[in-house]
Each structure stands twice: as C-alpha cells, then as structure tokens.
Design an enzyme around this catalytic site. Structure first.
Site, PDB file in Angstrom:
ATOM      1  CE  LYS A 284      -3.240  -8.591  -4.349  1.00 13.00           C
ATOM      2  NZ  LYS A 284      -3.561  -7.577  -3.290  1.00 13.00           N
TER       3      LYS A 284
ATOM      4  CD  GLU B 123       8.441  -2.994   8.227  1.00 11.04           C
ATOM      5  OE1 GLU B 123       7.839  -4.069   8.033  1.00 11.04           O
ATOM      6  OE2 GLU B 123       8.937  -2.311   7.312  1.00 11.04           O
TER       7      GLU B 123
ATOM      8  CB  SER C  86       4.636  -7.647   5.431  1.00 12.86           C
ATOM      9  OG  SER C  86       3.827  -8.712   4.969  1.00 12.86           O
TER      10      SER C  86
ATOM     11  CG  PHE D  73      -0.256   0.392   2.504  1.00 10.86           C
ATOM     12  CD1 PHE D  73      -0.086   1.727   2.848  1.00 10.86           C
ATOM     13  CD2 PHE D  73       0.235  -0.577   3.378  1.00 10.86           C
ATOM     14  CE1 PHE D  73       0.557   2.093   4.019  1.00 10.86           C
ATOM     15  CE2 PHE D  73       0.881  -0.224   4.545  1.00 10.86           C
ATOM     16  CZ  PHE D  73       1.049   1.123   4.868  1.00 10.86           C
TER      17      PHE D  73
ATOM     18  CD  GLU E 100      -5.306  -6.157   0.509  1.00 13.35           C
ATOM     19  OE1 GLU E 100      -4.461  -6.000  -0.411  1.00 13.35           O
ATOM     20  OE2 GLU E 100      -5.165  -6.960   1.442  1.00 13.35           O
TER      21      GLU E 100
ATOM     22  CB  CYS F  79      10.658  -0.851   2.649  1.00 19.85           C
ATOM     23  SG  CYS F  79      11.407  -0.265   1.137  1.00 19.85           S
TER      24      CYS F  79
END
Ligand code: NAD
Length: 495
Positions: free
Chosen positions: A188, A395, A241, A164, A191, A296
C-alpha cells in the site's frame, strides 16, 4: 483537465476500484493535478489480500533458486527503466533527476541483496546434539544419535505500507526480500505519489513474477487499516511518521502480527573544532537540504563544539545560499520543491515559530529566488537554537537547518540524547578518540563518522532507536531475512 484514477495492481493485472473518495496526485513543481488516487478502495484491499493468499501455497513451494530468477530479470528491467522511473519521480515528488536516479539505484541494491536468498535463508544443523539410550539394540552401539536443525520458513501474506518521500526505494526495502523468502505481498504505497510505485510493480510483472505474488492496493488510512486488520495478513512492514508508526505497531501487535515500523526522526550532526572543514560543510549541507530535507536521515540540527561555529556557520550559510532551487529536471537545479502544499505550509510555519522562539534566522528560504508556481521554499538556516526550542525537537521534514552550540563533545552528545528520536547521529572530526567516544555514547540506530548521511545499505540492517522505530527486527540486511521468515526447529532420531 481530467486526470485518470490510478489503477491498483492485483493478481497480475490492473484492477479498478475507485472507491467513494479520491484525492489528486500533484506535480509539486507546478501545483497541477496529474492523476487521481482512490482513498477508500476496500474492494481492492480485499482482492489484493485474497490474491496474495491464493498465490502463497504455490509460491512458497517454488524452490528459492527459481524464485530469485524473477528478481534477476526484474533488476535488469529496472536498470533499463531507471531514467523513465526517475522522470516519474521528478514529476510526482519533485526530486532532482540526480536524486531520483540515486534512489532507484539504492532500490536496485535491495533486489540484488534479495537474490542472495538461497544463502541468506539457509538454516543450521547440529548433528549428534544428544544420544538416546532407549530402543538401543546393543549396549555396544552406544545409543541412538539425535540431530537438531533450524530452518527458516516464509510467513504467508506480508503487507508493506510506505511513505511519500522515496516511493521507488522504500517499497524495495520490503517486498523483494519478502518474496525471495517465499512470502506473497500486498503493498500500500503513499497516496501522495503512487505513480512510480505502480510502475515498478508493473515492471516486476514484465520480469515474469507469477500473478498474486506481488499486489499493489492504493489508498489512504482507511485502506491501510483494513489491510492491517485482515486476518489473512501475517506481517506488517511500515515506513512513515512516528504518529502513524506507533498506531500501526499497536494495532498489528494486538492482532498477533509480526510488525516493524521505521518511523520519524530529528537527526543531529556534531562538528568538532578539528574536523576537516570543507568535508564537514559539504556533508552537513547535503544532509540538511538533499531531497529538500524530506529524508528520515536529514541532518537537520548541527551542534558546533567549541569554536567550530566560527568557520562552520559562514561556510554553511554560503553553501546553502548557493543551492539552486527549481524544477528537478532543469539543468543546474540542485533542490526541488516540497512534495505537497501541506509540507510547504509546515516549513513556512516552522520558520515563523523559530523566529518567535528567539532563534536567529540567518537564511530565510521564503525570501529565496523561487519559481512562481509549485510548492517551493529555499534552504533556511537558524543559528543559536537551543534544545528546548521546537526547531530542535520536532521533525520539520523540509529544508530547515538549526545550529546549536556546545562547549564539549559530552555536552553535545547529552543535547542529542535529550531527543525523543534516535534515527541517526553524525560526528565530523579528525580525532579517532572523539569519534569513538561519540559512537559509544550517542543514542541512535545509525551513526555516521565524517559522512553527512549514514545511508541504509541493502546488506546491513537499518532502523532507528527510541521513537524512530517500533518493533524488534530492523529492515534490510540479516534482520530483513529474519523479519520475513519464521524459525522452525526439527529434532530427529532414526531408530
Ligand atoms: P505518513 O505516516 O503520513 O504515511 C506513511 C504511510 O502510512 C502512507 O502510506 C499512509 O497512507 C499510511 N498511514 C498514515 N497514517 C496511517 C494510520 N494512522 N494508519 C495506517 N496507515 C497510515 O508518512 P509520510 O508523510 O508519507 O512520510 C514522511 C514520514 O516518514 C517522516 O516522518 C519520515 O521521517 C518518515 N520516514 C521514515 C523512514 C525510516 O526509515 N525511519 C524512511 C522514510 C520516511
């Protein structure tokens, strides 16, 4: 208010399959739903792969020079739509306008790089690699020469699964290079914020990409898993992740697919006593709190060596306190909200557990002046964090900076190397000797010297080490070309 379900984009057109479950796409600055996205649209998943598989024979036979003409047009169209895309990013992700525009620009860099595919894909030849004496007409002719060539060929249908936090940029790490190399693609997106990603794929079709070359299927884990399992998919590029990356790497590799998983991180910056103070403070604050810490490459832990803490800690706290948190497109706003309520809850609980572990809370983002609605939290700074604390190990993916202390550079490097992650490590110093010692010893895929974020550049490979990456070939750069192509060696003898 009713919200529309986001369409998929398959075979050159919008495609409707709402599946049986949907979730809301939220505006994180207001907490309001702005769209719905289907989570289990398996008909669309099948149609997306089918379209890509149908398009592959024609596209892979299209000369590379013709393929990249679409990318040239696409780059120009994206440039003229950059502001509109940035506005969508502000609305669905919560970025500031400057961050949003910057991320679109970094994505365009990848398209420009993919336009070099005719050179990047070139094979190599070694004439006269051997001589065969059989079938030789006369002894004087000295045998028949043999030449050897390696070519790079497309793989077929490639799949991209993206996170995201950079919904425009990260997909552009993948599919422009993949299609420039002759593959077709199914994307993909996350979402959580798919609107900008869908818009980019629509713009690609305005640039003239033939139908089926780039397809987008919305959905959650169920859709991603179905796409990974699909036997027509040859390769999987994932960014997200560590939990998901590790699972996807195992599933894709077990199914015999080429796979790369750029995964989670916990990044450290070392500050030496001789560092240029203003640059170090600026670099650390930008790295920890840019994109609200949802990067990240967020430098979320600082290790102060020697007495550097004496000037660094007050400098960082003052700069963090001065950050103006608000709605991303408001004038003067320098940090937006967390992207979702889950992220906000994670940050809040990390602050609570940091206090419980005994770290010293110097700046509490929960107490900042914040807009009333939405998923806001301010910059947070903890001091006297130790490597065993969860603040230093896990994280958080939010605007929380932890400060640790070490007596020497070697001690600081050893602390960093305890981490299970190895995405990025940074040093601030004025000493070439210290920088070089750090570069050689630290375990990270991206190393920065006097830069807060050694950001991915399209022409260089990008990925972490350890549990920040599962795979072999990194994304972008030469590795990107190699990931999206397979080598074929031809040995030729003309008798
Ligand atoms: P996420 O792993 O929750 O989701 C990423 C994508 O994977 C989404 O499209 C999601 O639908 C899908 N997904 C999730 N679980 C899956 C599973 N079990 N099987 C198949 N698909 C699955 O990540 P996120 O919350 O969207 O993004 C944040 C994470 O991404 C952070 O950990 C961050 O460090 C990482 N990230 C890494 C890089 C990098 O280059 N290393 C870059 C950006 C973000």
């Amino acid at each position: 208010m009713t919200t529309a379900t986001v369409a998929h984009f398959i075979d050159g057109a919008h495609f409707t399959d709402a599946g049986s479950t949907q979730r809301n796409v939220m505006n994180p600055a207001t907490g309001e739903a702005i769209a719905r996205v289907s989570m289990d649209a398996l008909v669309a998943a099948d149609a997306g792969v089918a379209a890509a598989a149908r398009a592959f024979p024609g596209w892979s036979e299209t000369p590379v020079g013709d393929r990249i003409q679409h990318l040239f047009r696409f780059k120009t169209i994206l440039e003229s739509n950059a502001k509109d895309l940035a506005a969508i990013l502000v609305r669905e992700h919560g970025k500031t306008t400057a961050e949003a525009l910057g991320s679109v620009r970094r994505g365009i860099d990848c398209i420009e790089h993919a336009c070099a595919a005719p050179v990047l894909m070139m094979g190599r030849t070694l004439p006269q690699i051997a001589v065969s004496s059989s079938f030789c007409r006369t002894k004087e002719e000295g045998g028949v020469g043999i030449d050897s060539t390696v070519d790079r060929l497309p793989l077929g249908v490639c799949l991209g699964i993206t996170p995201f936090n950079f919904p425009v940029m990260v997909p552009l790490w993948m599919w422009p290079m993949a299609v420039a190399c002759g593959n077709t693609f199914v994307l993909k997106p996350s979402e959580k914020d798919p609107l900008s990603t869908v818009r980019v794929v629509e713009l690609a079709h305005e640039a003239g990409f033939p139908k089926g070359v780039i397809n987008l299927v919305n959905g959650g884990v169920e859709v991603a898993s179905a796409l990974i399992r699909d036997p027509r998919v040859a390769a999987v590029s994932f960014v997200g992740s560590t939990r998901a990356g590790e699972a996807i790497y195992s599933a894709a590799a077990a199914a015999g697919k080429r796979v790369q998983c750029m995964s989670g991180a916990k990044n450290h910056s070392v500050v030496m006593p001789d560092a240029l103070r203003a640059a170090a403070i600026d670099g650390i604050v930008g790295s920890a709190f840019g994109n609200s810490g949802q990067r990240c490459l967020a430098g979320s832990v600082v290790v102060c060596v020697g007495d550097s803490a004496e000037w660094l800690v007050p400098g960082v706290v003052a700069a963090a306190r001065a950050i103006r948190v608000g709605v991303g497109d408001e004038a003067g706003c320098s940090m937006g909200p967390m992207q979702d309520d889950e992220g906000l809850a994670r940050v809040r609980s990390s602050i609570e557990s940091g206090r419980a572990e005994g770290a010293e809370l110097l700046l509490d983002g929960r107490a900042a002046t914040l807009p009333r609605s939405g998923y806001f939290v301010g910059p947070t700074v903890f001091d006297h964090v130790t490597p065993e604390m969860s603040l230093a190990r896990h994280e958080i993916f939010g605007p929380v900076l932890s400060i640790m202390r070490a007596n020497t550079l070697d001690e600081a490097t050893a602390m960093i190397n305890q981490s299970e992650y190895g995405n990025m490590a940074v040093i601030f110093t004025d000493s070439g000797h210290s920088a070089r010692r750090f570069e050689r010893a630290v375990q990270a895929g991206m190393v920065g010297v006097n830069v807060g974020v050694p950001a991915p550049m399209a022409a260089f490979p990008f990925a972490g080490w350890k549990r920040s990456f599962f795979g072999d070939l990194h994304t972008n750069g030469e590795d990107g070309v190699r990931f999206f192509t397979k080598a074929r060696v031809t040995v030729r003898r003309w008798i």
